[in-house]
Design a protein around this motif. Structure first.
Motif, PDB file in Angstrom:
ATOM      1  N   THR A 199      40.504  36.487  45.200  1.00  0.00           N
ATOM      2  CA  THR A 199      40.784  37.805  44.624  1.00  0.00           C
ATOM      3  C   THR A 199      40.020  38.860  45.416  1.00  0.00           C
ATOM      4  O   THR A 199      38.823  38.696  45.659  1.00  0.00           O
ATOM      5  CB  THR A 199      40.356  37.876  43.149  1.00  0.00           C
ATOM      6  N   GLY A 200      40.696  39.907  45.834  1.00  0.00           N
ATOM      7  CA  GLY A 200      40.044  40.948  46.621  1.00  0.00           C
ATOM      8  C   GLY A 200      40.373  42.331  46.102  1.00  0.00           C
ATOM      9  O   GLY A 200      41.392  42.540  45.430  1.00  0.00           O
ATOM     10  N   ALA A 201      39.502  43.278  46.427  1.00  0.00           N
ATOM     11  CA  ALA A 201      39.714  44.671  46.044  1.00  0.00           C
ATOM     12  C   ALA A 201      39.915  45.515  47.295  1.00  0.00           C
ATOM     13  O   ALA A 201      39.328  45.237  48.354  1.00  0.00           O
ATOM     14  CB  ALA A 201      38.520  45.198  45.257  1.00  0.00           C
ATOM     15  N   VAL A 202      40.741  46.518  47.169  1.00  0.00           N
ATOM     16  CA  VAL A 202      40.931  47.511  48.227  1.00  0.00           C
ATOM     17  C   VAL A 202      40.679  48.877  47.615  1.00  0.00           C
ATOM     18  O   VAL A 202      41.261  49.209  46.567  1.00  0.00           O
ATOM     19  CB  VAL A 202      42.359  47.456  48.817  1.00  0.00           C
ATOM     20  N   GLN A 239      36.633  51.817  37.660  1.00  0.00           N
ATOM     21  CA  GLN A 239      36.608  51.456  36.247  1.00  0.00           C
ATOM     22  C   GLN A 239      38.019  51.164  35.728  1.00  0.00           C
ATOM     23  O   GLN A 239      38.237  50.185  35.011  1.00  0.00           O
ATOM     24  CB  GLN A 239      35.969  52.587  35.434  1.00  0.00           C
ATOM     25  N   ASN A 240      38.967  52.003  36.121  1.00  0.00           N
ATOM     26  CA  ASN A 240      40.342  51.846  35.653  1.00  0.00           C
ATOM     27  C   ASN A 240      40.959  50.537  36.138  1.00  0.00           C
ATOM     28  O   ASN A 240      41.607  49.808  35.373  1.00  0.00           O
ATOM     29  CB  ASN A 240      41.199  53.014  36.118  1.00  0.00           C
ATOM     30  N   VAL A 241      40.782  50.232  37.433  1.00  0.00           N
ATOM     31  CA  VAL A 241      41.463  49.065  37.997  1.00  0.00           C
ATOM     32  C   VAL A 241      40.844  47.774  37.470  1.00  0.00           C
ATOM     33  O   VAL A 241      41.556  46.798  37.199  1.00  0.00           O
ATOM     34  CB  VAL A 241      41.465  49.127  39.545  1.00  0.00           C
ATOM     35  N   LEU A 244      43.665  45.675  43.122  1.00  0.00           N
ATOM     36  CA  LEU A 244      43.146  44.320  43.037  1.00  0.00           C
ATOM     37  C   LEU A 244      44.273  43.384  43.421  1.00  0.00           C
ATOM     38  O   LEU A 244      45.377  43.452  42.873  1.00  0.00           O
ATOM     39  CB  LEU A 244      42.646  43.994  41.624  1.00  0.00           C
ATOM     40  N   LEU A 245      44.001  42.512  44.397  1.00  0.00           N
ATOM     41  CA  LEU A 245      44.998  41.589  44.924  1.00  0.00           C
ATOM     42  C   LEU A 245      44.533  40.150  44.692  1.00  0.00           C
ATOM     43  O   LEU A 245      43.338  39.854  44.727  1.00  0.00           O
ATOM     44  CB  LEU A 245      45.190  41.811  46.432  1.00  0.00           C
ATOM     45  N   GLN A 246      45.490  39.259  44.501  1.00  0.00           N
ATOM     46  CA  GLN A 246      45.150  37.862  44.230  1.00  0.00           C
ATOM     47  C   GLN A 246      46.142  36.937  44.945  1.00  0.00           C
ATOM     48  O   GLN A 246      47.342  37.201  44.980  1.00  0.00           O
ATOM     49  CB  GLN A 246      45.177  37.578  42.730  1.00  0.00           C
ATOM     50  N   ARG A 247      45.595  35.871  45.502  1.00  0.00           N
ATOM     51  CA  ARG A 247      46.431  34.850  46.137  1.00  0.00           C
ATOM     52  C   ARG A 247      47.225  34.112  45.055  1.00  0.00           C
ATOM     53  O   ARG A 247      46.713  33.799  43.988  1.00  0.00           O
ATOM     54  CB  ARG A 247      45.525  33.863  46.890  1.00  0.00           C
TER      55      ARG A 247
END
Length: 249
Positions: free
Chosen positions: A227-230, A127-129, A244-247
């Motif tokens: 966009t990906g999540a870890v 929820q936070n991220v 959360l990472l994004q190209r």
């Protein structure tokens, strides 16, 4: 009461509350094994199928009921590294991935202080991220999550908001988390197939995610991953980390 026993106890309580989830756990294991076939960094690169994962056998013995060998990730040797730089340095890089958001949530360690059927710290981390990045799950191309045991991945589906609590099996049975589903989960094979080098696991998950976003994932590449999540955790959902990472094109 090693980690297999601890997660087996959670699985047994989950089964008691929501019914036998043996098939769902087998499907999760089979999915991650199938994904790992295409990851050259995976320790296990064999597609074993749902039927094998569902049945106790000489090659798939019970480890801690109801968890079988195929429900448990292999504790591995391994190493991983990422280079983190400030924006002015990163802007000059040929290939780059940026953090959109990151968070860490710590829950109580003693299980008697927690609801064993809800990973509350995991829920709050997701929820936070997502709130920090002003995003929803529908905005994600994929997620790499901490499937130390198949029951953990099942419950993470619920904590991340894919399904209500107790209904995580829908996400795997209806194909939502498959490589071609609405939100592919663990396209790298996850800890289940890639391996679980404790201490290096979280960094390795970010490496797998970065390779996806840079289009370097080869046979396990998600088309047009942007966009990906870890999500990584320590202990029984005690320390919970979400990124959360994004190209960056």
């Amino acid at each position: 009461m090693g980690f297999a026993g601890v997660f087996a106890d959670v699985a047994a309580r989950y089964f008691e509350a929501y019914g036998d989830q043996t098939e769902a756990l087998a499907r999760i294991a089979a999915k991650n094994h199938a994904n790992g076939v295409h990851n050259p960094y995976a320790q296990l690169q064999k597609d074993v199928g749902v039927a094998f994962c569902e049945v106790v056998s000489e090659k798939n013995p019970m480890v801690a009921a109801p968890l079988k060998r195929t429900d448990c990730s292999p504790v591995s040797d391994g190493a991983a590294a990422v280079v983190v730089s400030c924006k002015d340095v990163a802007d000059a890089a040929v290939q780059k991935v940026r953090f959109l958001a990151r968070t860490q949530v710590t829950d109580f360690m003693p299980m008697q202080q927690r609801n064993p059927l809800v990973f509350d710290g995991v829920t709050r981390a997701w929820q936070n991220v997502l709130r920090e990045a002003d995003m929803t799950l529908d905005s994600l191309s994929f997620a790499e999550v901490h499937d130390c045991f198949t029951i953990a991945e099942l419950m993470i589906y619920e904590s991340m908001g894919l399904t209500p609590y107790g209904e995580g099996a829908r996400a795997i049975k209806e194909g939502w988390v498959m490589k071609d589903g609405r939100l592919p989960v663990n396209p790298s094979g996850g800890l289940k197939a890639k391996g679980h080098p404790v201490g290096a696991t979280g960094v390795s998950m970010h490496v797998m995610a970065a390779r996806q976003l840079l289009g370097e994932a080869g046979g396990y590449q998600i088309a047009d991953a942007h966009t990906g999540a870890v999500f990584n955790m320590g202990g029984l959902a005690v320390a919970n980390y979400a990124s959360l990472l994004q190209r960056v094109d």
